[in-house]
Design a protein around this motif. Sequence first.
Motif, mmCIF file in Angstrom:
data_model
loop_
_atom_site.group_PDB
_atom_site.id
_atom_site.type_symbol
_atom_site.label_atom_id
_atom_site.label_comp_id
_atom_site.label_asym_id
_atom_site.label_seq_id
_atom_site.Cartn_x
_atom_site.Cartn_y
_atom_site.Cartn_z
ATOM 1 N N GLY A 1 56.419 60.369 94.139
ATOM 2 C CA GLY A 1 55.660 59.134 94.058
ATOM 3 C C GLY A 1 54.765 59.011 92.844
ATOM 4 O O GLY A 1 54.225 59.989 92.326
ATOM 5 N N GLY A 2 54.649 57.777 92.391
ATOM 6 C CA GLY A 2 53.750 57.434 91.298
ATOM 7 C C GLY A 2 53.378 55.976 91.419
ATOM 8 O O GLY A 2 53.899 55.261 92.279
ATOM 9 N N VAL A 3 52.490 55.523 90.560
ATOM 10 C CA VAL A 3 52.127 54.110 90.566
ATOM 11 C C VAL A 3 51.627 53.720 89.180
ATOM 12 O O VAL A 3 51.009 54.523 88.485
ATOM 13 N N ILE A 4 51.961 52.504 88.778
ATOM 14 C CA ILE A 4 51.455 51.901 87.545
ATOM 15 C C ILE A 4 50.375 50.910 87.931
ATOM 16 O O ILE A 4 50.559 50.123 88.870
ATOM 17 N N VAL A 5 49.250 50.918 87.211
ATOM 18 C CA VAL A 5 48.210 49.914 87.432
ATOM 19 C C VAL A 5 47.935 49.178 86.125
ATOM 20 O O VAL A 5 48.004 49.767 85.040
ATOM 21 N N THR A 6 47.629 47.904 86.237
ATOM 22 C CA THR A 6 47.310 47.084 85.068
ATOM 23 C C THR A 6 46.594 45.825 85.515
ATOM 24 O O THR A 6 46.717 45.408 86.677
ATOM 25 N N ASN A 7 45.863 45.219 84.592
ATOM 26 C CA ASN A 7 45.262 43.906 84.839
ATOM 27 C C ASN A 7 46.054 42.802 84.163
ATOM 28 O O ASN A 7 45.667 41.630 84.241
ATOM 29 N N ASP A 8 47.143 43.150 83.506
ATOM 30 C CA ASP A 8 47.963 42.188 82.785
ATOM 31 C C ASP A 8 49.058 41.651 83.708
ATOM 32 O O ASP A 8 49.940 42.397 84.147
ATOM 33 N N GLU A 9 49.007 40.378 84.004
ATOM 34 C CA GLU A 9 49.948 39.780 84.953
ATOM 35 C C GLU A 9 51.393 39.924 84.488
ATOM 36 O O GLU A 9 52.273 40.302 85.273
ATOM 37 N N HIS A 10 51.655 39.617 83.233
ATOM 38 C CA HIS A 10 53.022 39.681 82.724
ATOM 39 C C HIS A 10 53.571 41.105 82.827
ATOM 40 O O HIS A 10 54.704 41.303 83.308
ATOM 41 N N LEU A 11 52.780 42.092 82.396
ATOM 42 C CA LEU A 11 53.253 43.476 82.415
ATOM 43 C C LEU A 11 53.417 43.981 83.847
ATOM 44 O O LEU A 11 54.364 44.720 84.153
ATOM 45 N N GLY A 12 52.502 43.590 84.732
ATOM 46 C CA GLY A 12 52.616 44.009 86.121
ATOM 47 C C GLY A 12 53.878 43.483 86.778
ATOM 48 O O GLY A 12 54.607 44.222 87.452
ATOM 49 N N LYS A 13 54.157 42.205 86.557
ATOM 50 C CA LYS A 13 55.358 41.613 87.150
ATOM 51 C C LYS A 13 56.633 42.169 86.513
ATOM 52 O O LYS A 13 57.641 42.389 87.198
ATOM 53 N N MET A 14 56.589 42.390 85.199
ATOM 54 C CA MET A 14 57.765 42.933 84.529
ATOM 55 C C MET A 14 58.048 44.365 84.990
ATOM 56 O O MET A 14 59.207 44.739 85.228
ATOM 57 N N ALA A 15 57.012 45.171 85.148
ATOM 58 C CA ALA A 15 57.202 46.540 85.615
ATOM 59 C C ALA A 15 57.817 46.563 87.012
ATOM 60 O O ALA A 15 58.730 47.353 87.296
ATOM 61 N N LYS A 16 57.348 45.692 87.879
ATOM 62 C CA LYS A 16 57.910 45.653 89.234
ATOM 63 C C LYS A 16 59.367 45.201 89.200
ATOM 64 O O LYS A 16 60.220 45.736 89.921
ATOM 65 N N HIS A 17 59.670 44.223 88.350
ATOM 66 C CA HIS A 17 61.047 43.711 88.238
ATOM 67 C C HIS A 17 61.992 44.791 87.715
ATOM 68 O O HIS A 17 63.073 45.035 88.289
ATOM 69 N N LEU A 18 61.591 45.464 86.663
ATOM 70 C CA LEU A 18 62.479 46.456 86.048
ATOM 71 C C LEU A 18 62.655 47.698 86.921
ATOM 72 O O LEU A 18 63.712 48.335 86.881
#
Length: 379
Positions: A221-238
């Motif tokens: 397990g791991g997790v990415i955190v960000t306050n950037d909406e575009h990067l957050g959504k793109m990371a989840k999509h990819l």
Amino acid sequence: MYKPVVDFIRSHYQTDNFIALHEPVFIGNERAYVLETIDSTFVSSVGKFVDRFEEMIREYTGAKYAVATVNGTAALHMAMLVAGVNSNDLVITQSLSFIATCNAISYLNAEPVFVDVDLKTLSLSPEKLEVFLNENAEVINNECFHIETGRRISACVPMHTFGHPAEIDRIKEICDRFHICLIEDAAESIGSTYKNQQTGTFGLLGIFSFNGNKTITCGGGGVIVTNDEHLGKMAKHLTTQAKVPHRWDFVHDHIGYNYRLPNLNAAMACAQLEQLDKFIELKRNWANQYEQFFESTAITFCKEPENSKSNYWLNAILLKDRTERDEFLTYTNDNGIMTRPCWTLMHKLVMFKNAIKGDLSTSEWIEDRLVNLPSTVKI
């Protein structure tokens, strides 16, 4: 001469058996949540615990977006990918680090650049970073380039070593000035704070790891955190194979990755995260006992840096030299106490021996002397 250390550790854990470096502790809702997941049949990447875990991480860290991944290395890879690290780029990091950081850089066909660490934090030195960039880099059209090779320096990835926060605000200021993207490798520092802010939330993106030996775990397990909406959504999509949502059609619009955290692991992660503050309190208490014990010896205990509250993931000491370090490692391990040196420095590994690097004298000094001590939470 090391018998008192062994006796002290055994008295804390109250056992004559083998004492590991860091073991997981399961005393909460882990079993109930995992069984609930099994009963639901949603054990893979779709399920309520994945969403719940991301929500809990957002609430805990204060980050606006969280993307759960199969492990911390995948989180690092994806964070750098969405941040725009490209093939042939250079990425600044520290040589005193676990190899996952450099592996993730290499997955993108980029290359690490090694900058020294601070003795007071064991993490990337802002002073050494600034010296390296002033001497070796230039900014052209809001991008940073390595002068000698002409290659772009696209990111800086400091690691919060053993849970101790780096001087991350100073590192961020330098990165901003040189137009370098800051990505925090907070794999070891979940729950640690610098100036009352959670590590992992200073950079454009940050990542955490939940491997079996971490402060809290879900097996991987791991997790990415960000306050950037575009990067957050793109990371989840990819990380979900870049599948375009649809009730039945399989349409994918990017090269995607099978990096989504399974619901089965997320169930355990939720239960562990519920106990994180308690675990950190107990770990800090154990670190305080170590500190008091070593005050009367010639051995230096590595304390949390100024302005920081460390989770003390792994407690560490500094011996006189490599000979004394090896004697300590031999004695403790021969007597059933698991201790270990820090990692072999990345620039000494065959894959990275030709990497660009600055002065690494502090990293090499630490490598010769540092030993990690048992750090498991004792309930």
